[in-house]
Motif scaffolding. Sequence first.
Motif: not given
Length: 306
Positions: A136-148, A188-194
Amino acid sequence: MRHRHLVALLGYCLDGNERLLVYEYMPRGTLSQHLFHWKEEGRKPLDWTRRLAIALDVARGVEYLHTLAHQSFIHRDLKPSNILLGDDMRAKVSDFGLVRLAPDGKYSIETRVAGTFGYLAPEYAVTGRVTTKVDIFSLGVILMELITGRKALDETQPEDSVHLVTWFRRVAASKDENAFKNAIDPNISLDDDTVASIEKVWELAGHCCAREPYQRPDMAHIVNVLSSLTVQWKPTETDPDDVYGIDYDMPLPQVLKKWQAFEGLSQTADDSGSSSSAYGSKDNTQTSIPTRPSGFADSFTSVDGR
């Protein structure tokens, strides 16, 4: 073990010094290539919808390992280079060399520390004891990488920002209103939904990387959160010209005549040779009808309690 989000083992070779594992070919390479090396390889950056779909695929694959397989397993080395992509850009988890059987219940097992720095849960790195919560911790790090768009460990960053999880927590605790948006990958192209979707994944990533294992969600919860953010099925608008559409303002005999006219029928015998009938009005007038197609008039088959 087989799952659509786990890379399939096709065969193996044990012949003298030749010790080979043969896996299905994943032509689009690793998530790491698409996330961190897309420029060098002439690729386009991943948009948020694709990143979200990949995260959900990985979560579903690990959920199978943790709770849905015949036994419970801990992967121990989740990271972008172990997430492979097919032609359709759907993700599969690979590299099961460090997998361990998980203990029953919430007990941990002691094992030699292995994995990749930056993705290791703190309790595992310190004590060598693991539960499914290390994944779970490792997946959390991957989520952080996908966001940032940043790596778990990035030596090119200032010293206080090398470790992604530490930096992420600092941004999350910041009172600067722009800190969150500034932390998002500029590709990442941002709009309100994104932005709203990223906010939810941001919060989820923080929970996944909580310092204490009991504070982290299980994989089923992660799958539920991520799946709720992907495109969901919605019913289409009813076509008024659809012969099987129900007009609740139309009397039953007229509905039946409309259907009969469309089918070119006036009376159809049922399997026993006798015609079916229904009461079309409250004076119990019988109207001969053909055997109804599946789903037709289900909402008004009962008249006067019959």
